[in-house]
Scaffold this active site. Structure first.
Site, PDB file in Angstrom:
ATOM      1  CE1 TYR A   1      25.228  56.175 -45.526  1.00  0.00           C
ATOM      2  CE2 TYR A   1      23.425  57.126 -46.316  1.00  0.00           C
ATOM      3  CZ  TYR A   1      23.900  56.043 -45.452  1.00  0.00           C
ATOM      4  OH  TYR A   1      23.319  54.359 -45.541  1.00  0.00           O
TER       5      TYR A   1
ATOM      6  NE  ARG B   1      25.408  61.757 -49.160  1.00  0.00           N
ATOM      7  CZ  ARG B   1      24.475  61.580 -50.387  1.00  0.00           C
ATOM      8  NH1 ARG B   1      23.904  63.026 -50.047  1.00  0.00           N
ATOM      9  NH2 ARG B   1      24.067  61.600 -50.601  1.00  0.00           N
TER      10      ARG B   1
ATOM     11  N   PRO C   1      16.086  50.576 -43.609  1.00  0.00           N
ATOM     12  CG  PRO C   1      15.058  51.653 -42.777  1.00  0.00           C
ATOM     13  CD  PRO C   1      15.046  50.919 -42.441  1.00  0.00           C
TER      14      PRO C   1
ATOM     15  N   GLY D   1      17.673  51.949 -48.381  1.00  0.00           N
ATOM     16  CA  GLY D   1      17.488  52.364 -49.509  1.00  0.00           C
ATOM     17  C   GLY D   1      16.915  53.740 -50.007  1.00  0.00           C
TER      18      GLY D   1
ATOM     19  NE  ARG E   1      20.146  58.456 -48.619  1.00  0.00           N
ATOM     20  CZ  ARG E   1      21.407  58.734 -48.989  1.00  0.00           C
ATOM     21  NH1 ARG E   1      22.859  59.583 -48.735  1.00  0.00           N
ATOM     22  NH2 ARG E   1      22.004  57.812 -49.720  1.00  0.00           N
TER      23      ARG E   1
ATOM     24  CB  CYS F   1      44.035  73.183 -49.373  1.00  0.00           C
ATOM     25  SG  CYS F   1      44.809  74.436 -48.327  1.00  0.00           S
ATOM     26  CD  GLU F   2      40.375  68.362 -53.210  1.00  0.00           C
ATOM     27  OE1 GLU F   2      39.668  68.099 -53.244  1.00  0.00           O
ATOM     28  OE2 GLU F   2      40.884  68.193 -51.502  1.00  0.00           O
TER      29      GLU F   2
HETATM   30  N1  LLP Z   1      21.778  47.949 -45.606  1.00  0.00           N
HETATM   31  C1  LLP Z   1      22.981  47.969 -45.782  1.00  0.00           C
HETATM   32  C2  LLP Z   1      23.158  46.336 -46.103  1.00  0.00           C
HETATM   33  C3  LLP Z   1      23.646  48.666 -46.168  1.00  0.00           C
HETATM   34  O1  LLP Z   1      24.462  48.637 -47.108  1.00  0.00           O
HETATM   35  C4  LLP Z   1      22.767  49.834 -46.304  1.00  0.00           C
HETATM   36  C5  LLP Z   1      24.201  51.426 -46.921  1.00  0.00           C
HETATM   37  C6  LLP Z   1      22.183  50.503 -46.044  1.00  0.00           C
HETATM   38  C7  LLP Z   1      21.455  49.390 -45.330  1.00  0.00           C
HETATM   39  C8  LLP Z   1      21.199  51.526 -45.668  1.00  0.00           C
HETATM   40  O2  LLP Z   1      20.937  52.393 -46.644  1.00  0.00           O
HETATM   41  P1  LLP Z   1      20.012  53.549 -46.738  1.00  0.00           P
HETATM   42  O3  LLP Z   1      19.098  53.050 -46.017  1.00  0.00           O
HETATM   43  O4  LLP Z   1      20.983  54.946 -45.927  1.00  0.00           O
HETATM   44  O5  LLP Z   1      20.139  53.788 -48.157  1.00  0.00           O
HETATM   45  N2  LLP Z   1      27.645  57.314 -47.992  1.00  0.00           N
HETATM   46  C9  LLP Z   1      26.550  57.395 -48.661  1.00  0.00           C
HETATM   47  C10 LLP Z   1      25.152  56.233 -49.423  1.00  0.00           C
HETATM   48  C11 LLP Z   1      25.628  54.143 -48.637  1.00  0.00           C
HETATM   49  C12 LLP Z   1      24.951  53.573 -48.798  1.00  0.00           C
HETATM   50  C13 LLP Z   1      25.936  52.410 -48.112  1.00  0.00           C
HETATM   51  N3  LLP Z   1      25.241  51.192 -47.487  1.00  0.00           N
HETATM   52  C14 LLP Z   1      26.151  58.563 -49.327  1.00  0.00           C
HETATM   53  O6  LLP Z   1      26.011  59.325 -48.246  1.00  0.00           O
HETATM   54  O7  LLP Z   1      24.543  58.370 -49.970  1.00  0.00           O
END
Ligand code: LLP
Length: 420
Positions: free
Chosen positions: A379, A319, A280, A237, A282, A350-351
């Protein structure tokens, strides 16, 4: 907005050498000329140092990469070398992790709707599985899963875009506390608990609250059922700054604080030692990636907006369209030039919603200029599409003055390969 402020969003090795943006010791515009645009440039040093920051801040915690952020074999190999496991959420992501050398407990399998094939594959590799529902408990057991952690929904509203909040009441993920207690009574073979509250978090507040909450829940489960978790996966997160006005979250502070709080809360409840995991996505790859585009048409709309159109758009970075994400950019060969105004960077789809950056200060942009958008390593390519039959970009890895292709650009033949 000063140059230093903008450059600090780029990978650690980024620098302006006489006004030319260089990443990993390679000029960005040379990369664009060699590999074409749009191009994702990943800085190996930044990936490695992000991994090391997690390991140093929380040496007793098992860190797993949320591979959905950028499932790429070479990046996974690098992270594996750094002692980072893999979090996968589909057969495809599992296959990527395996191709990078991951096996057994180095892999944690997620998903709110795992197929029988996914459960069977997880059992075959001996992965740890985050069980998402009561129904899945029995299916997992029948599939031969030996190690399971139960995903629980604490009802904590993380301060982030609603589409990427995952632990509020009403989330499609995991089970509420009461159901979790039933699950534990029903399946004492469960090894532990999992929770992930959301993504792109700029401070540790909600994560610290989650650490307290999960320790209190573990204590309650111990009292009410006699079961004690041996493993806690506290999720991922941590956010990444994508625009100059964003806070700059620190991996070291976040991981260190969350690990310490969990340890403290665990001790406060008198619980026996527990293995801790974080996952983690991102924050391991976001800052490492820069997208290079070529500038095409520059024109002014009736309301005075000046559009700078680039050769990609929402198909390589959805995003802003999905989450109103804010980005910034520089002209790769004129980093130090005075800016002359504010421009809206649009894609070629096209949008009208196909805008990458709402307003960014730039020197006068011209056709052929290379535009570099920082903090796009997570992402973007993983959520890329072929909208308008555009070809998904290539990715290169740069280090010590060298670049190598880690994912080739799609070709029209790739698209036709799917047609009958
Ligand atoms: N663990 C689980 C169970 C998850 O669902 C996720 C992300 C992570 C770990 C990793 O989270 P991070 O550290 O990357 O925040 N497409 C969206 C983000 C979707 C995240 C989905 N789950 C965006 O572009 O912001």
């Amino acid at each position: 907005m000063s140059n230093t402020e903008v450059l600090s969003l780029f990978p650690e090795t980024a620098a302006s050498l006489g006004g030319r943006l260089s990443i990993g010791g390679v000029a960005a515009s040379e990369l664009a000329a060699t590999y074409g645009t749009p191009l994702l440039v990943y800085d190996e040093a930044t990936i490695r140092s992000s991994a090391r920051a997690y390991r140093a801040a929380a040496p007793n915690v098992h860190i797993h990469f949320g591979s959905k952020a950028f499932p790429n074999v070479e990046v996974l190999r690098i992270l594996r070398e750094e002692g980072i496991g893999a979090d996968v959420a589909s057969l495809g992501e599992l296959a990527f992790a395996q191709r990078a050398g991951y096996t057994g407990a180095e892999i944690v399998v997620h998903g709110n709707n795992k197929s029988d094939a996914e459960l069977a594959a997880a059992a075959a590799v001996g992965a740890l599985v985050a069980i998402d529902s009561l129904e899945e408990l029995d299916r997992a057991k029948a599939a031969g899963i030996e190690r399971g952690i139960l995903r629980i929904t604490p009802g904590i509203d993380a301060d982030t875009h609603e589409a990427i909040r995952t632990a509020h009441h009403g989330s499609k993920f995991g089970v509420p506390p009461e159901v979790a207690l039933d699950a534990i009574r029903h399946a004492p073979w469960l090894e532990g608990l999992h929770t992930h509250i959301g993504s792109q978090l700029f401070d540790a507040g909600a994560a610290l609250m989650t650490a307290d909450w999960i320790a209190a829940f573990a204590a309650r489960a111990r009292t009410e059922t006699g079961w004690t978790p041996k493993t806690i996966d506290i999720g991922g997160g941590l956010g990444v700054a994508t625009a100059p006005e964003d806070p700059r979250p620190s991996i070291h502070d976040f991981a260190g604080q969350v690990a310490a709080e969990l340890e403290r809360a665990w001790a406060e409840h008198g619980l026996p030692p527990v293995a801790v995991m974080m996952e983690p996505g991102r924050s391991l790859v976001g800052r490492a990636g820069v997208t290079l585009y070529s500038v095409g048409t520059v024109k002014q709309a009736a309301d005075g907006t000046t559009y700078v159109a680039v050769d990609g758009g929402m198909s390589d970075n959805p995003r802003r369209a999905l989450y109103q994400a804010r980005y910034t950019a520089v002209l790769a060969d004129r980093v130090d030039d005075e800016t002359v105004g504010r421009f809206t960077v649009a894609g070629k789809h096209c949008e009208s919603g196909d805008v990458l950056i709402d307003r960014v200060e730039l020197p006068e942009p011209h056709r052929g200029d290379v535009l570099a958008v920082p903090a796009t390593g997570a992402y973007t390519l993983s959520m890329a599409s072929n909208y308008n039959a555009l070809l998904r970009p290539a990715a290169v890895l740069v280090a010590d003055g060298h670049a190598r292709l880690i994912r080739r650009r799609e070709t029209l033949d790739d698209l036709f390969a799917l047609e009958s």
